[in-house]
Design a protein around this motif. Sequence first.
Motif, PDB file in Angstrom:
ATOM      1  N   VAL A  48      47.297   5.829  36.032  1.00 48.05           N
ATOM      2  CA  VAL A  48      48.471   5.166  36.370  1.00 48.05           C
ATOM      3  C   VAL A  48      49.753   6.244  35.931  1.00 48.05           C
ATOM      4  N   ALA A  49      49.690   7.242  35.029  1.00 44.98           N
ATOM      5  CA  ALA A  49      50.525   8.102  34.650  1.00 44.98           C
ATOM      6  C   ALA A  49      50.612   9.051  35.820  1.00 44.98           C
ATOM      7  N   HIS A  50      49.605   9.469  36.325  1.00 43.86           N
ATOM      8  CA  HIS A  50      49.723  10.438  37.200  1.00 43.86           C
ATOM      9  C   HIS A  50      50.129   9.967  38.627  1.00 43.86           C
ATOM     10  N   PHE A  51      49.650   9.131  39.010  1.00 44.28           N
ATOM     11  CA  PHE A  51      49.783   8.519  40.508  1.00 44.28           C
ATOM     12  C   PHE A  51      51.135   7.542  40.441  1.00 44.28           C
ATOM     13  N   GLY A  52      51.336   6.954  39.252  1.00 41.03           N
ATOM     14  CA  GLY A  52      52.306   5.957  39.025  1.00 41.03           C
ATOM     15  C   GLY A  52      51.808   4.536  39.652  1.00 41.03           C
ATOM     16  N   GLY A  53      50.471   4.443  39.888  1.00 40.96           N
ATOM     17  CA  GLY A  53      50.045   3.192  39.984  1.00 40.96           C
ATOM     18  C   GLY A  53      48.368   3.133  40.109  1.00 40.96           C
ATOM     19  N   LEU A  54      47.777   2.125  40.135  1.00 39.66           N
ATOM     20  CA  LEU A  54      46.362   1.903  40.556  1.00 39.66           C
ATOM     21  C   LEU A  54      46.043   0.824  41.175  1.00 39.66           C
ATOM     22  N   GLN A  55      45.373   0.602  42.137  1.00 37.48           N
ATOM     23  CA  GLN A  55      45.010  -0.614  42.779  1.00 37.48           C
ATOM     24  C   GLN A  55      43.379  -0.819  42.803  1.00 37.48           C
ATOM     25  N   ALA A  56      42.642  -0.141  42.631  1.00 35.53           N
ATOM     26  CA  ALA A  56      41.149  -0.349  42.760  1.00 35.53           C
ATOM     27  C   ALA A  56      40.475   0.600  41.652  1.00 35.53           C
ATOM     28  N   VAL A  57      39.291   0.280  41.521  1.00 28.98           N
ATOM     29  CA  VAL A  57      38.414   0.819  40.412  1.00 28.98           C
ATOM     30  C   VAL A  57      36.997   0.701  40.999  1.00 28.98           C
ATOM     31  N   VAL A  58      36.149   1.971  41.415  1.00 29.29           N
ATOM     32  CA  VAL A  58      34.698   1.709  41.906  1.00 29.29           C
ATOM     33  C   VAL A  58      34.039   2.293  40.919  1.00 29.29           C
TER      34      VAL A  58
END
Length: 272
Positions: free
Chosen positions: A83-93
């Motif tokens: 999240v810190a790198h991309f600014g968000g997260l929508q999915a975990v595989v």
Amino acid sequence: MAEPCTPPLPRVALVTGAGRRLGRAIALTLAEAGWHVAVHYRASANEARETVAAARARGVEAEAFAADLADEAACRALVPAVVAHFGGLQAVVNSASRFEFDDGLTAGHDSLQQHWAPNTAAPVLLAQGLYAHWTARVAAAPDDATREALRARACVVNLLDQKLWNLNPDFFSYTLSKAALRTATEMLALALAPWVRVVGVAPGLTLTSATLQGEAFERLHRQAPLGRSSTPEDVADAVRFALDNRSLTGTHLLVDGGQHLWRFERDFSCLT
């Protein structure tokens, strides 16, 4: 009055074990579909960098993240790092998996615990991490319309195994860890609703291994009602479908050419 503007969703997917094999295929399929990809690895740093480069070549952002999923602190730190790198997260595989041989007569505390942590506990912790991030995003939404747009948008996909529907005593600790993950998938689907969905994807015989390759692999791969089991592309497409379909949760997609419908007395690697 103009309708409220919904902020763009962070189409970022964390794929565990994405440096090699099935995890890599999933990461690159998602990149092809426009997902930014967090490439998790434990020891395969060079392979992870290759996956990152291949994903970036498809026009998306990608970065590698190292973590030992058997270490609880490292596992819990993974989602915040993404999240810190991309600014968000929508999915975990959850693709990473330990797969070492034992059976009902040789399984013990050590083998059970070695499979339990990365195969069952880690996917649960990463699902918790995604839920915490996503519900914080929901709480920060400026209005009800924006919050509603976020409902069921986030998703966890757990990689399972067709052998859970066709049990044999080989790879005993691995199978128990995946059976627990199958149940966890359904329990988490209830616990994380309505904001995060949880779906299982169960491949059949998909890739060669040190103990199964060549003609023996091809012969067993064809032993399915459809005349072929799953390919990495089949499995990756099922993962992408699960991430995109907002009505799927608490269920399992068997991607195996129907292999689970035929009785196999031993694990495929023991049938050569």
